[in-house]
Design an enzyme around this catalytic site. Structure first.
Site, PDB file in Angstrom:
ATOM      1  CE1 TYR A 113      -3.710   2.542   1.144  1.00 19.09           C
ATOM      2  CE2 TYR A 113      -1.807   3.576   2.202  1.00 19.09           C
ATOM      3  CZ  TYR A 113      -3.110   3.641   1.744  1.00 19.09           C
ATOM      4  OH  TYR A 113      -3.822   4.801   1.887  1.00 19.09           O
ATOM      5  CD  GLU A 145      -6.059   4.458  -0.845  1.00 17.73           C
ATOM      6  OE1 GLU A 145      -6.073   4.682   0.382  1.00 17.73           O
ATOM      7  OE2 GLU A 145      -7.068   4.102  -1.474  1.00 17.73           O
TER       8      GLU A 145
END
Ligand code: GDP
Ligand code: MN
Length: 400
Positions: A122, A210
């Site tokens: 992530y 993101e």
């Protein structure tokens, strides 16, 4: 409460943007009909594909559709399968943890080549307003549920502050790449990817990027398999290409109307509709309504433009929410005169045939005249000069 508005774009647009900067993304093509999707799948010429519903929400993988179809991210093998599933996705609502029951309509699908991911990490880049800098958030435990990781194992998520001008140094990029769990072979490309993402963030006036998952494939290539971008609305004038990607089908129709009139509209869950001018006043209003046991239903910020037209439009939008049982107007008449605002409020109340009580707290030039006008109007308008008194009354009259 969010005061700055952000533009979000579809995953396939984000992927194209990343690709144009040389960042690794799976081969793929977007489609707007089952036939187009079939053709896109044929073009990919592989039997390992992923079909992805394009709707502006996270959590698509764990979502479901209004017609019962499970998951907005499906592993598929044949063009026929792609066509069949696309027909069930396109035009249907995808319901995720983020959308709630309302869901988001799917207007496109994205067909991509499936690469085997050795690791799912992530990575996000966000504005850190407090420190006037940006922050990179990184975790080797990416994939579907970063919120879950944050709860269970907060130490698995690392944060790095980045000076906006200096950017991401080679050292920092390598440090983050190692943190992300890339193998030795992929670390240099991982570091380069992080630096490029940062460059895109700056070039495009992004407020958030993101990448989840950010992966290393079996061939040790670094690939962004899902990217979510937000951009600063205030930069629309210099980011015309990015803003041409806006998809209003993904936005709340009331908020779209509001932005057309230069109003800032925020929806909440209570029963007191609030009309204010200025972000600061919105915050203060929120606090004081809560203090007296009330819950705001929504906020309409008319900014500097408290004209009769904008007030009427604002009221109209406020009462679209069925829960609204009272309206609280909190306007500081610094530039606009109170009597002018009062005139606008009276007109709007009459024109809309408003049945619910409106508590008006005005401050500024010609307050006394405004008060007199409102009191003589014979309408359900109650004027107060004191903020606490006004809030108390709005909560009381709202009756919940
Ligand atoms: P989200 O649920 O909205 O975040 O959608 P994602 O695009 O992140 O998809 C959910 C999950 O599906 C990811 O965490 C991956 O595990 C998997 N996935 C998505 N895209 C790809 C892809 O291109 N290749 C592979 N191998 N897996 C993918
Ligand atoms: Mn994702």
């Amino acid at each position: 409460m969010q005061q700055v508005r952000h533009l979000s774009i579809h995953e396939y647009r984000s992927a194209a943007l990343l690709k144009s900067y040389g960042v690794g993304v799976p081969r793929g093509e977007a489609a707007r009909s089952p036939e187009e999707a079939y053709k896109a799948a044929k073009d990919l010429n592989t039997n390992e594909m992923v079909l992805k519903a394009q709707a502006l929400t996270g959590g698509r993988g764990k979502g479901h559709f209004d017609n019962g179809l499970q998951s907005g991210v499906r592993l598929v093998e044949t063009p026929e399968e792609v066509k069949e599933l696309s027909a069930k996705m396109l035009g249907h609502k995808l319901i995720t943890k983020q959308t709630g029951e309302a869901g988001k309509i799917v207007t496109a699908v994205y067909v991509v080549e499936r690469k085997y991911a050795l690791t799912e990490a992530y990575l996000s880049i966000v504005m850190d307003r407090k420190n006037q800098s940006t922050m990179i958030i990184a975790s080797a435990q990416g994939g579907m549920d970063i919120e879950g990781v944050a709860k269970k194992d907060p130490n698995a998520i690392k944060k790095y502050s980045v000076d906006l001008e200096a950017g991401v140094s080679d050292d920092l990029a390598f440090e983050i790449a190692s943190q992300l769990g890339f193998t030795k072979d992929a670390i240099p490309q991982g570091a380069k990817t992080i630096q490029t993402l940062y460059q895109i963030f700056k070039d495009k006036d992004a407020t958030q990027i993101e990448i989840n998952p950010l992966t290393e494939t079996k061939q040790h290539e670094v690939m962004c398999m899902d990217a979510k971008f937000n951009f600063d609305d205030n930069a629309a004038f210099r980011q015309q290409e990015v803003f041409s990607w806006r998809d209003v089908t993904q936005e709340d129709p009331d908020e779209v109307v509001a932005s057309k009139y230069g109003l800032n509209f925020i929806k909440l869950n209570g029963n007191v509709g609030c009309l204010v001018n200025g972000a600061g006043l919105a915050m203060a209003t929120m606090d004081v309504v809560k203090l007296y046991g009330g819950e705001p239903a929504n906020f309409l910020d008319v900014g500097g433009a408290a004209t009769p037209e904008t007030i009427e439009k604002a009221f109209e939008l406020i009462i679209t929410e069925k829960n609204v049982s009272a309206i609280f107007v909190n306007i500081f008449g610094g530039i606009v005169r109170c009597d002018y605002v009062a005139d606008g409020l009276i007109q709007a109340t009459k024109n809309l045939g408003l049945k619910i009580p409106v508590v008006v707290r005005l401050q500024g030039t010609n307050f006394e005249i405004a008060k007199d006008m409102i009191n003589k109007s014979g309408l359900k308008l109650y004027v107060e000069e004191d903020l606490d008194e006004a809030a108390k009354k709005a909560v009381e009259l709202g009756g919940k």
